[in-house]
Scaffold this active site. Structure first.
Site, short mmCIF file in Angstrom:
data_model
loop_
_atom_site.label_atom_id
_atom_site.label_comp_id
_atom_site.label_asym_id
_atom_site.label_seq_id
_atom_site.Cartn_x
_atom_site.Cartn_y
_atom_site.Cartn_z
N THR A 31 -11.16 13.71 2.64
CA THR A 31 -10.07 14.30 2.43
C THR A 31 -9.74 14.69 0.86
O THR A 31 -9.92 13.56 0.35
CB THR A 31 -8.78 13.96 3.15
OG1 THR A 31 -8.02 15.02 2.87
CG2 THR A 31 -8.56 12.53 2.94
N TYR A 50 -2.10 8.18 4.77
CA TYR A 50 -3.45 8.89 5.58
C TYR A 50 -4.37 8.80 4.46
O TYR A 50 -5.58 8.60 4.53
CB TYR A 50 -2.84 10.50 5.75
CG TYR A 50 -4.19 11.44 6.05
CD1 TYR A 50 -4.91 11.03 6.98
CD2 TYR A 50 -4.50 12.44 5.34
CE1 TYR A 50 -6.12 11.64 7.27
CE2 TYR A 50 -5.41 13.23 5.49
CZ TYR A 50 -6.50 12.80 6.32
OH TYR A 50 -7.58 13.68 6.64
#
Ligand code: UDP
Length: 328
Positions: free
Chosen positions: A116, A140
Site C-alpha cells: 500500500t 495499518y
C-alpha cells in the site's frame, strides 16, 4: 496452482477472475471475515480458514501443488488500525509469518504481495517513487511495511522471491458488474459518493477543504481494480521468469481532489450529488500521487482505465446491479 490468500475480498476476487480468465488454476484461502462467498469464482477451489492456523494452511499446501502465492489476506482499515493496532499485527504480520513458515516448509519460493501507499506516510515529494522514505503515519501502513521487511529477510535466508505492489487508491469494479467493492462499514470515497445517487445517503461528507491543493480538498491517485489485478498477474509471470524480488507502485500518476471525484460522479450518473464540508479526517496527507514508471517499464504494466470517469462508471454499474452488495 496459484494460491490466492484473501481471494474472496475486493482486490483478491478481481485478481482471481483475471487469473482464471488467463487459464490459471487457482486455489483460494479466505476466512470470510471481510471477504464474501459470492465473490468467489466458481472455477476456483476454495478453503475457508485462517492463514494464522498452521495446521489448516499446512493441509492446503499438502493437498495442492502450489507454485506461487498471491497474498491479500489482511485487515486494511486505517481508522480501525489506530483503535486496535494489535489486531493488525496479529492478522497481518503474524498471519504472514505463518504463511512464510508454511511456504518454507513446502518449498514454495514465489510470492506476490498486496502492499500500500500507506507504507510511505507523509510524502517527501510528488510523484512518489519506490525509493522514497517509508514512515507510515498509521498502524495499518506500519504492518504492511513490517510484512515487506519479513519478505526481504525471507528472501535473504530462504530464497523466497517476492514482488510487493504498493497500491494507491483502488476503485471500480469488474466489467460484468457481478463483483465489486463491498466493505462494511464502507470508508472509501468513491463507493460512498455513489451512495448519494443510489438514494442510500443524503450527502457526501468532504473531510477538509483547507488543504494545500488547488481546491483545498485532498488529492489521491485512483486506479482501477482490474488494472491492479493485471499487475499481479504480470508479477506472477515475472517471478516465473526467475526475477529477483522487487517493489512497485501502482497508480495512474494523476491526482484528483475529493471535489473533482464528486463532479466526475455527477457526470457519470447524470444525477445530483450533494456534499457537506466537514473537518479533516485524522492522518490524511494532502496529496498522494504515484510514479508507476517502474511497474510500466519492468513489469510491462499498462493500465487500461486511465480516465476517472471510466473508473467511476464501472463502480456505478456494480452498485446499480447490487445496491445492497453481496448477500454472503
Ligand atoms: N474522503 C472524504 N469523504 C469521505 C471519505 C473519504 O472526503 O466520506 C476523502 C479522504 O479524506 C481522502 C480521500 O477522500 O482524502 C480518499 O479517501 P479514502 O478513504 O477513499 O482512501 P485513502 O486515501 O484514505 O486510502
Amino acid at each position: 496452482m496459484i494460491l490466492v490468500c484473501g481471494g474472496a475480498g475486493y482486490i483478491g476476487s478481481h485478481t482471481v477472475f483475471e487469473l482464471i480468465d488467463q487459464g490459471e488454476k487457482v486455489v483460494i484461502v479466505d476466512n470470510l471475515q471481510t471477504g464474501h462467498k459470492d465473490a468467489i469464482h466458481e472455477k476456483a477451489k476454495f478453503y475457508e480458514g485462517d492463514i494464522r492456523n498452521r495446521d489448516f494452511l499446512d493441509k492446503v499446501f499438502s493437498e495442492n501443488e502450489i507454485e506461487v502465492v498471491v497474498h491479500f489476506a489482511a485487515n486494511s482499515i486505517v481508522g480501525e488500525s489506530m483503535e486496535n493496532p494489535i489486531k493488525y499485527y496479529d492478522n497481518n504480520v503474524y498471519g504472514t509469518q505463518v504463511l512464510l513458515e508454511t511456504m518454507k516448509k513446502h518449498n514454495v519460493k514465489k510470492i506476490v504481495f498486496s502492499s500500500t501507499a500507506a507504507t510511505y506516510g507523509e510524502p517527501e515529494r510528488i510523484p512518489i517513487l519506490e525509493t522514497d522514505k517509508t514512515e507510515p503515519t498509521n498502524a495499518y501502513g506500519e504492518t504492511k511495511l513490517a510484512m515487506e521487511k519479513m519478505f526481504k529477510w525471507a528472501d535473504f535466508a530462504y530464497k523466497i522471491k517476492y514482488i510487493s505492489l504498493r497500491y494507491f487508491n483502488v476503485a471500480g469494479a469488474h466489467k460484468s458488474g457481478e463483483i465489486g467493492e463491498n466493505h462494511s462499514p464502507e470508508t472509501h470515497l468513491i463507493p460512498l459518493v455513489l451512495q448519494v445517487p443510489l438514494g442510500k445517503r443524503k450527502y457526501i461528507s468532504i473531510f477538509g477543504d483547507d488543504y494545500d491543493t488547488h481546491d483545498g480538498t485532498c488529492v489521491r491517485d485512483y486506479i482501477h481494480v482490474t488494472d491492479v489485478a493485471d499487475a499481479h498477474i504480470l508479477a506472477v509471470k515475472k517471478l516465473r521468469n526467475g526475477s529477483d524480488s522487487s517493489i512497485y507502485n501502482l497508480g495512474n500518476g494523476e491526482g484528483f481532489t475529493v471535489k473533482e471525484i464528486i463532479e466526475a460522479a455527477k457526470k457519470v450518473t447524470g444525477l445530483d450529488i450533494k456534499s457537506s464540508i466537514e473537518k479533516r479526517r485524522k492522518g490524511d496527507p494532502a496529496k498522494l500521487v504515484a510514479s508507476s514508471q517502474k511497474a510500466m517499464t519492468e513489469l510491462g504494466w499498462n493500465p487500461k482505465y486511465t480516465s476517472i470517469e471510466s473508473i467511476i462508471d464501472s463502480a456505478w454499474k456494480w452498485h446499480k446491479n447490487k445496491p445492497d452488495g453481496f448477500e454472503n
